[in-house]
Design an enzyme around this catalytic site. Sequence first.
Site, PDB file in Angstrom:
ATOM      1  N   ASP A  59       5.472  -9.179  18.667  1.00 28.44           N
ATOM      2  CA  ASP A  59       6.730  -9.512  18.010  1.00 28.44           C
ATOM      3  C   ASP A  59       6.432 -10.662  17.043  1.00 28.44           C
ATOM      4  O   ASP A  59       5.803 -11.653  17.410  1.00 28.44           O
ATOM      5  CB  ASP A  59       7.724  -9.963  19.087  1.00 28.44           C
ATOM      6  CG  ASP A  59       9.051 -10.353  18.494  1.00 28.44           C
ATOM      7  OD1 ASP A  59       9.916  -9.489  18.415  1.00 28.44           O
ATOM      8  OD2 ASP A  59       9.198 -11.522  18.094  1.00 28.44           O
ATOM      9  N   ILE A  60       6.862 -10.512  15.803  1.00 23.97           N
ATOM     10  CA  ILE A  60       6.649 -11.584  14.823  1.00 23.97           C
ATOM     11  C   ILE A  60       7.810 -12.570  14.941  1.00 23.97           C
ATOM     12  O   ILE A  60       8.972 -12.175  14.783  1.00 23.97           O
ATOM     13  CB  ILE A  60       6.574 -11.006  13.392  1.00 23.97           C
ATOM     14  CG1 ILE A  60       5.404 -10.020  13.251  1.00 23.97           C
ATOM     15  CG2 ILE A  60       6.475 -12.124  12.355  1.00 23.97           C
ATOM     16  CD1 ILE A  60       4.028 -10.614  13.474  1.00 23.97           C
ATOM     17  N   HIS A 141       4.079  -9.409  -3.600  1.00 19.87           N
ATOM     18  CA  HIS A 141       3.887 -10.276  -4.765  1.00 19.87           C
ATOM     19  C   HIS A 141       4.377 -11.673  -4.448  1.00 19.87           C
ATOM     20  O   HIS A 141       5.427 -11.869  -3.828  1.00 19.87           O
ATOM     21  CB  HIS A 141       4.490  -9.683  -6.041  1.00 19.87           C
ATOM     22  CG  HIS A 141       5.965  -9.762  -6.220  1.00 19.87           C
ATOM     23  ND1 HIS A 141       6.613 -10.863  -6.729  1.00 19.87           N
ATOM     24  CD2 HIS A 141       6.944  -8.844  -6.011  1.00 19.87           C
ATOM     25  CE1 HIS A 141       7.917 -10.625  -6.826  1.00 19.87           C
ATOM     26  NE2 HIS A 141       8.152  -9.405  -6.387  1.00 19.87           N
ATOM     27  N   GLU A 187       3.553  -9.946 -10.733  1.00 22.19           N
ATOM     28  CA  GLU A 187       4.276  -8.679 -10.528  1.00 22.19           C
ATOM     29  C   GLU A 187       5.454  -8.611 -11.479  1.00 22.19           C
ATOM     30  O   GLU A 187       5.763  -7.560 -12.036  1.00 22.19           O
ATOM     31  CB  GLU A 187       4.772  -8.580  -9.073  1.00 22.19           C
ATOM     32  CG  GLU A 187       5.405  -7.237  -8.709  1.00 22.19           C
ATOM     33  CD  GLU A 187       6.913  -7.124  -8.955  1.00 22.19           C
ATOM     34  OE1 GLU A 187       7.450  -6.020  -8.812  1.00 22.19           O
ATOM     35  OE2 GLU A 187       7.554  -8.136  -9.313  1.00 22.19           O
ATOM     36  N   ASP A 216       8.255  -5.889  -0.765  1.00 21.51           N
ATOM     37  CA  ASP A 216       8.871  -6.586  -1.887  1.00 21.51           C
ATOM     38  C   ASP A 216      10.377  -6.576  -1.641  1.00 21.51           C
ATOM     39  O   ASP A 216      11.012  -5.525  -1.720  1.00 21.51           O
ATOM     40  CB  ASP A 216       8.502  -5.849  -3.188  1.00 21.51           C
ATOM     41  CG  ASP A 216       8.994  -6.553  -4.442  1.00 21.51           C
ATOM     42  OD1 ASP A 216       9.641  -7.612  -4.325  1.00 21.51           O
ATOM     43  OD2 ASP A 216       8.737  -6.034  -5.544  1.00 21.51           O
ATOM     44  N   HIS A 303      16.884 -12.059  -9.027  1.00 23.22           N
ATOM     45  CA  HIS A 303      16.373 -12.666 -10.275  1.00 23.22           C
ATOM     46  C   HIS A 303      17.245 -13.807 -10.781  1.00 23.22           C
ATOM     47  O   HIS A 303      17.277 -14.062 -11.997  1.00 23.22           O
ATOM     48  CB  HIS A 303      16.163 -11.598 -11.367  1.00 23.22           C
ATOM     49  CG  HIS A 303      14.946 -10.752 -11.108  1.00 23.22           C
ATOM     50  ND1 HIS A 303      14.459  -9.835 -12.013  1.00 23.22           N
ATOM     51  CD2 HIS A 303      14.109 -10.699 -10.042  1.00 23.22           C
ATOM     52  CE1 HIS A 303      13.369  -9.253 -11.502  1.00 23.22           C
ATOM     53  NE2 HIS A 303      13.147  -9.762 -10.307  1.00 23.22           N
ATOM     54  N   ASP A 318      13.776 -10.390  10.188  1.00 23.32           N
ATOM     55  CA  ASP A 318      13.127 -10.259  11.500  1.00 23.32           C
ATOM     56  C   ASP A 318      12.702  -8.811  11.751  1.00 23.32           C
ATOM     57  O   ASP A 318      11.544  -8.529  12.099  1.00 23.32           O
ATOM     58  CB  ASP A 318      14.101 -10.743  12.582  1.00 23.32           C
ATOM     59  CG  ASP A 318      13.441 -10.865  13.949  1.00 23.32           C
ATOM     60  OD1 ASP A 318      12.196 -10.858  14.029  1.00 23.32           O
ATOM     61  OD2 ASP A 318      14.184 -10.977  14.941  1.00 23.32           O
ATOM     62  N   ASP A 322       8.812  -7.488  11.977  1.00 23.44           N
ATOM     63  CA  ASP A 322       8.296  -6.801  13.170  1.00 23.44           C
ATOM     64  C   ASP A 322       7.791  -5.402  12.810  1.00 23.44           C
ATOM     65  O   ASP A 322       6.788  -4.929  13.371  1.00 23.44           O
ATOM     66  CB  ASP A 322       9.386  -6.712  14.245  1.00 23.44           C
ATOM     67  CG  ASP A 322       9.734  -8.077  14.822  1.00 23.44           C
ATOM     68  OD1 ASP A 322       8.923  -9.020  14.694  1.00 23.44           O
ATOM     69  OD2 ASP A 322      10.836  -8.207  15.415  1.00 23.44           O
TER      70      ASP A 322
HETATM   71  N1  TRP Z   1       9.914  -5.160  -7.762  1.00 24.54           N
HETATM   72  C1  TRP Z   1      11.227  -5.578  -8.181  1.00 24.54           C
HETATM   73  C2  TRP Z   1      11.145  -7.019  -8.561  1.00 24.54           C
HETATM   74  O1  TRP Z   1      10.318  -7.730  -8.061  1.00 24.54           O
HETATM   75  C3  TRP Z   1      12.261  -5.415  -7.111  1.00 24.54           C
HETATM   76  C4  TRP Z   1      12.587  -4.026  -6.854  1.00 24.54           C
HETATM   77  C5  TRP Z   1      13.530  -3.307  -7.447  1.00 24.54           C
HETATM   78  C6  TRP Z   1      11.941  -3.168  -5.932  1.00 24.54           C
HETATM   79  N2  TRP Z   1      13.532  -2.046  -6.960  1.00 24.54           N
HETATM   80  C7  TRP Z   1      12.573  -1.941  -6.038  1.00 24.54           C
HETATM   81  C8  TRP Z   1      10.923  -3.353  -5.038  1.00 24.54           C
HETATM   82  C9  TRP Z   1      12.176  -0.880  -5.233  1.00 24.54           C
HETATM   83  C10 TRP Z   1      10.523  -2.279  -4.238  1.00 24.54           C
HETATM   84  C11 TRP Z   1      11.147  -1.050  -4.355  1.00 24.54           C
HETATM   85  O2  TRP Z   1      11.930  -7.446  -9.343  1.00 24.54           O
HETATM   86 ZN    ZN Z   2      11.643  -9.538  -8.899  1.00 21.30          ZN
HETATM   87 CA    CA Z   3      10.559 -10.697  15.468  1.00 22.39          CA
END
Ligand code: TRP
Ligand code: ZN
Ligand code: CA
Length: 333
Positions: A59-60, A141, A187, A216, A303, A318, A322
């Site tokens: 478990d993290i 990223h 990224e 991400d 953003h 969480d 995990d």
């Molecule tokens: N990669 C995008 C960012 O960093 C965020 C994002 C939008 C995303 N749609 C996604 C990440 C779908 C993973 C899957 O701004």
């Molecule tokens: Zn972004």
């Molecule tokens: Ca956890």
Amino acid sequence: MKLPQSVQLPQSLKLPRSPLSGRALTAGAVAVATLMAGGSAAGAASAAERPAAVADAPDIPVANVKAHLTQLQSIATANGGNRAHGRPGYQASLDYVRAELDAAGFTTSLQEFTASGSTGYNLIADWPGGDADQVVMSGAHLDSVTSGPGINDNGSGSSAVLETALAVARSGYQPTKHLRFAWWGAEELGLVGSSHYVDSLGSADREKISGYLNFDMIGSPNPGYFVYDDDPTIEKTFKDYFAGLGITTEIETEGDGRSDHAPFKNAGVPVGGLFSGADYRKTSAQAAEWGGTVGEPFDPCYHSSCDTTANVDDTALDRNSDAIAYAVWELSQ
Ligand code: TRP
Ligand code: ZN
Ligand code: CA
């Protein structure tokens, strides 16, 4: 008494409890406990003869993931409010993550590239051991946009991948496959760091990557539970984890290819990952499944300057953390 970390299991798994500790036992741990309880040495296989125990993911602790987010927030605050490519907040983020990994015993390296006229860096961390011809790689990223501290995007993925790596070290996990972790630069400028990494690998090294897992945005404040539907084995691993929690997942469709898995996928590497949503709005059907606010974006601070430590749902963070550990463990042995 304490069993070796490598055979500890999350409480959720339904296995017989150890009479010694009350912990659930794996088959391997049952064998160890039997030996310790006085099983005859002649009848029991030696440790060398016994098949390696199947290790279960830990478990993290979400508190640890949040502690990394707090550090990344402090770094942004001290560096003009962001952690963007080419800015001091990116360098400080890199230094923080690398120091944690080095202290835990990873072999770390930086890969340089140029984007928009400044030097960028990917951070790569290898866990010593495992079959070098079968690499399970996980990444996130580490850069933010210039307009904010980037805590959900993508302090969340960066911190969860970091904490998973640290959990590998804490448990002394020695999987069959080789584990590699990556934090990508630039990224936000168009997948520059991850594209550079994939381009820098020869075809032989690319073929050694048995899977790349991308994280991400995994702590969105109005979260959804989205699983990438690229490689079926990786997808099933994540879906199984959430099914075990009784949580419905959906296929990630909010801009397929908008993150660092895209260059891997385009080079023929099996990919997968998790996402809790960006600027799309939660539907009523989704709110019925997951709770949260209908008609609001999954991340209203996407953003923006408000993508701070206040912009994270702890439960989503969480569960997704995990799930990362579960997938790393399941896919590496
Ligand atoms: N990669 C995008 C960012 O960093 C965020 C994002 C939008 C995303 N749609 C996604 C990440 C779908 C993973 C899957 O701004
Ligand atoms: Zn972004
Ligand atoms: Ca956890």
